[in-house]
Design a protein around this motif. Structure first.
Motif, PDB file in Angstrom:
ATOM      1  N   ARG B  91       0.829  -1.199   0.000  1.00  0.00           N
ATOM      2  CA  ARG B  91       0.000   0.000   0.000  1.00  0.00           C
ATOM      3  C   ARG B  91       0.873   1.263   0.000  1.00  0.00           C
ATOM      4  N   HIS B  93       0.875   5.729   0.325  1.00  0.00           N
ATOM      5  CA  HIS B  93       0.272   6.865   1.018  1.00  0.00           C
ATOM      6  C   HIS B  93       0.843   8.119   0.347  1.00  0.00           C
ATOM      7  N   TYR B  95       1.289  11.905  -0.923  1.00  0.00           N
ATOM      8  CA  TYR B  95       1.009  13.223  -0.378  1.00  0.00           C
ATOM      9  C   TYR B  95       1.855  14.274  -1.090  1.00  0.00           C
ATOM     10  N   PHE B  97       3.145  18.505  -0.013  1.00  0.00           N
ATOM     11  CA  PHE B  97       2.956  19.720   0.778  1.00  0.00           C
ATOM     12  C   PHE B  97       3.282  20.953  -0.065  1.00  0.00           C
ATOM     13  N   GLU B 104      -3.315  14.760   0.460  1.00  0.00           N
ATOM     14  CA  GLU B 104      -2.911  13.521   1.099  1.00  0.00           C
ATOM     15  C   GLU B 104      -3.881  12.432   0.682  1.00  0.00           C
ATOM     16  N   LYS B 106      -4.606   8.866   1.725  1.00  0.00           N
ATOM     17  CA  LYS B 106      -4.205   7.890   2.736  1.00  0.00           C
ATOM     18  C   LYS B 106      -4.130   6.507   2.125  1.00  0.00           C
ATOM     19  N   LEU B 107      -3.561   5.581   2.894  1.00  0.00           N
ATOM     20  CA  LEU B 107      -3.212   4.251   2.396  1.00  0.00           C
ATOM     21  C   LEU B 107      -4.235   3.604   1.470  1.00  0.00           C
ATOM     22  N   ASN B 129       4.478   8.539   2.184  1.00  0.00           N
ATOM     23  CA  ASN B 129       4.919   8.596   3.581  1.00  0.00           C
ATOM     24  C   ASN B 129       5.384   7.233   4.098  1.00  0.00           C
ATOM     25  N   ILE B 130       5.142   6.179   3.323  1.00  0.00           N
ATOM     26  CA  ILE B 130       5.613   4.859   3.732  1.00  0.00           C
ATOM     27  C   ILE B 130       7.000   4.608   3.151  1.00  0.00           C
ATOM     28  N   ASP B 132      10.104   6.430   1.673  1.00  0.00           N
ATOM     29  CA  ASP B 132      10.763   7.724   1.490  1.00  0.00           C
ATOM     30  C   ASP B 132      11.486   7.833   0.159  1.00  0.00           C
ATOM     31  N   HIS B 206      17.509   8.851  -1.048  1.00  0.00           N
ATOM     32  CA  HIS B 206      16.527   8.545  -0.007  1.00  0.00           C
ATOM     33  C   HIS B 206      16.399   7.041   0.164  1.00  0.00           C
TER      34      HIS B 206
END
Lengths: 428, 210
Positions: B91, B93, B95, B97, B104, B106-107, B129-130, B132, B206
């Motif tokens: 999964r 996530h 996003y 900014f 965002e 979500k999963l 976000n899971i 990087d 990363h």
């Protein structure tokens, strides 16, 4: 044996405390296939020289050497599993256990991660539980496996065996212009015996990880210290009531390089001990690291570690144990084609005993109690990625060291070992 | 429309349209001489444009596959709906900014998709976000003359109006203010070829995660 009980309770409490709100249930994933990662490491090794430290000797390597002949050993070196449930959109957990050849099956890491979605270029992450601090540049992933070689450097071998605290850790990361910075601060406990194995055995090179409930064997101890100190060292123990801390700074300028500086101090009181004759060592160290991608193919890694560990009461002249330790390595790795990678590593290590007289008055025991060591090692490794779930490693390693305390096993102070290994890593 | 005005219109078309539409080719190399792919070239004609819906030939879609965003760089017109299908067994996530579109998703798991409407122009940096290591960009534009460079570092903007215009070249790792360089050019009626040398910094690493 307090550690696992408290740990289990802490995990339970946190699980309940952070049980996600109802509306966030779609973000929860406790036991799907995705939450499990596993690995089998099938190994064939050929080793010369001393018997391994794993069996309570002075050997620097994971497997026993055959003296002047080669000892061949096929093994299931490692069967590892990590469970990483997702508790909410920002909370997850990692529970990592291993069955390692030479060490009793045990829990390796167990921690929560809090990682909210970034709202700006400043990112935040927290971890809490039994975990490896970010020191090694050679390990990666939930299972904390080596990336480039089979055997990590002496520095990271020691981190693997004696630097695994129960910690609460927070990290902030942010770019400033083209530069990226990160800062980590942590407080910890349950790492009070850190330094024991390094003191009595010296540096070593192996890919074993600290068991949580079980112990490391120590080599024979000198006549003085074998009274108060057990021949077994439990790497995850709470002995004195002092909380230690560590901190880390990282700087990544826009040149493909990352520099980091790490400091650890367990603030041990040196003189507390438990019924298993485990002591509260006072251990502190600095570690500096460089990770430099010269281009798409070539990468240079280096780490330097320097520290000091103390234990016991004041003896005839000095405290029982006061030892400086230092090591450094340089590793160069090059990708060859899409699937292959060639790596070389050169390293030096040493310890200096500031309390050699502490063994008492008998001359013979003074030599046995001298923790001075000098050594170096050279490693070459070739890795081929067969499929996304299978990799084959070949490694040649030579380590040479001088250690006075080898008198305790009636062997020459200078010893060298050579090891060839091949490893098939299967992951799922 | 009378006969006369119809004739005038045809004449105008014959003379004006072909003469004023030009092909602009831009090739982008790094200071080390390598072709730069995924550089976004946009042309903003100085003369006012007749407002018309902008449509690009590529799908407005960012797939998550092999723990990467594919494509790495996507150009869409302002107001577009972009889908984010997940083709991975794990999964994601997604996003951002970025001020052009903070959002965002979500999963969500394999063979599921979510979509986001990009209503402001600008650069939208994507992350997961899971994982990087996952990095991607959506570039929201209000000009039909926009395209990203291919593996040979080349872009051809077809049918650009002749005359003065602003040429912008953006790349996520360009060493320049806002990762972008800007040139005032005059597009000749016969089209033109522009060679640009840019300085890139190494892509951030990363890959490690603790």
């Amino acid at each position: 044996m307090a550690a696992p009980k408290h740990l289990g309770m802490a995990i339970g409490v946190l699980l309940v405390a952070f049980a996600p709100a109802k509306r966030a249930w779609s973000q929860v994933d406790l036991v799907s296939r995705e939450t499990f990662t596993g690995l089998l490491d099938l190994r064939l090794s050929a080793t010369t020289g001393e018997r391994s430290f794993v069996d309570g000797d002075f050997g620097k390597l994971r497997f026993d050497g055959g003296g002047s002949t080669v000892k061949i050993r096929p093994s299931l070196a490692d069967a590892a599993i990590a469970w990483r449930p997702r508790l909410s959109w920002a909370w997850s957990a990692t529970v990592h256990a291993e069955m390692q050849d030479g060490v009793k099956p045990d829990l390796i890491q167990a921690y929560f991660t809090y990682k909210p979605t970034p709202k700006s270029a400043t990112r935040f992450q927290a971890r809490m539980g039994l975990l490896y601090p970010e020191i090694s540049l050679e390990h990666e992933g939930a299972l904390w496996k080596t990336s480039y070689t089979i055997t990590p450097s002496a520095i990271n071998s020691w981190v693997g065996e004696e630097v695994k605290p129960l910690a609460v850790e927070a990290t902030v990361r942010r770019p400033i212009g083209d530069h990226e910075f990160s800062a980590t601060a942590a407080v910890f406990d349950y790492n009070d015996t850190s330094g024991t194995l390094l003191t009595f055995r010296g540096w070593a090179l192996h890919d074993l990880k600290a068991p949580t409930r079980h112990e490391w064997a120590l080599p024979p101890l000198d006549n003085f210290i074998k009274g108060p100190q057990s021949r077994e060292s439990y790497p995850v123990r709470h002995i004195d009531d002092r909380i230690g801390y560590y901190g880390r700074l990282e700087w990544a300028p826009p040149i493909g390089a990352t520099f980091n500086l790490f400091y650890y101090n367990n603030l041990g009181d040196k003189t507390s001990k438990d019924w298993d004759k485990q002591w509260s060592w006072a251990t502190e160290f600095w570690n500096g690291g460089v990770n430099w991608a010269l281009n798409d193919k070539v990468r240079i890694l280096g780490q330097v570690m320097s520290g000091r560990t103390l234990m016991g009461f004041k003896g005839p002249k000095t405290i029982w144990i006061d030892m400086d330790f230092a090591s450094a390595y340089v590793l160069a790795t090059r990708k060859i084609g899409e699937t292959d990678q060639l790596t070389g590593r050169l390293e030096f290590f040493r310890t200096r005993d500031n309390s050699p007289q502490s063994g008492g008055y008998a001359f013979a025991n003074r030599i046995a109690a001298d923790r001075k060591e000098d050594g170096w090692a050279m490693t070459a490794a070739y890795k081929r990625t067969l499929t996304p779930n299978a990799a084959l490693f070949f490694e040649a390693l030579h380590v040479s060291s001088e250690r006075k305390a080898r008198v305790l096993t009636l062997t020459p102070q200078g010893q060298a070992q050579t090891m060839f290994q091949t490893s098939l890593r299967l992951s799922f | 429309m009378g006969m006369r005005s119809a004739l005038l219109f045809v004449i105008a078309l014959l003379f004006a349209a072909p003469a004023m539409a030009a092909d602009l080719t831009v090739t982008i190399r790094s200071t080390s001489g390598q072709s730069v792919r995924d550089a976004v070239v946009t042309l903003q004609p100085t003369a006012a444009q007749a407002p018309a819906p902008i449509r690009f030939s590529w799908p407005y879609k960012v797939t998550q596959q092999n723990l990467q965003f594919d494509p790495f760089v996507l150009i869409v017109p302002q107001g577009s709906e972009v889908s984010f299908p997940n083709k991975d067994g794990v999964r994601h996530h997604v996003y951002s900014f970025s001020s052009a579109k903070p959002f965002e998703l979500k999963l969500y798991g394999k063979d599921e998709s979510r979509s986001v409407k990009f209503d402001k122009t600008g650069i939208v940096a994507l992350g997961c976000n899971i994982h990087d290591g996952m990095v991607g960009f959506v570039i929201v534009v209000d000009t039909p003359y926009a395209m990203k460079s291919d593996a040979s570092g080349s872009v051809t903007l077809r049918g650009a109006p002749a005359g003065p215009a602003t040429l912008r070249i953006w790349h996520p790792y360009m060493k320049a203010g806002n990762n972008q360089i800007e040139r005032r050019i005059v597009v000749p009626a016969g089209g033109m070829t522009e060679a640009v040398v840019v300085q890139l910094r190494p892509a951030p690493d990363h890959s490690r995660s603790y």
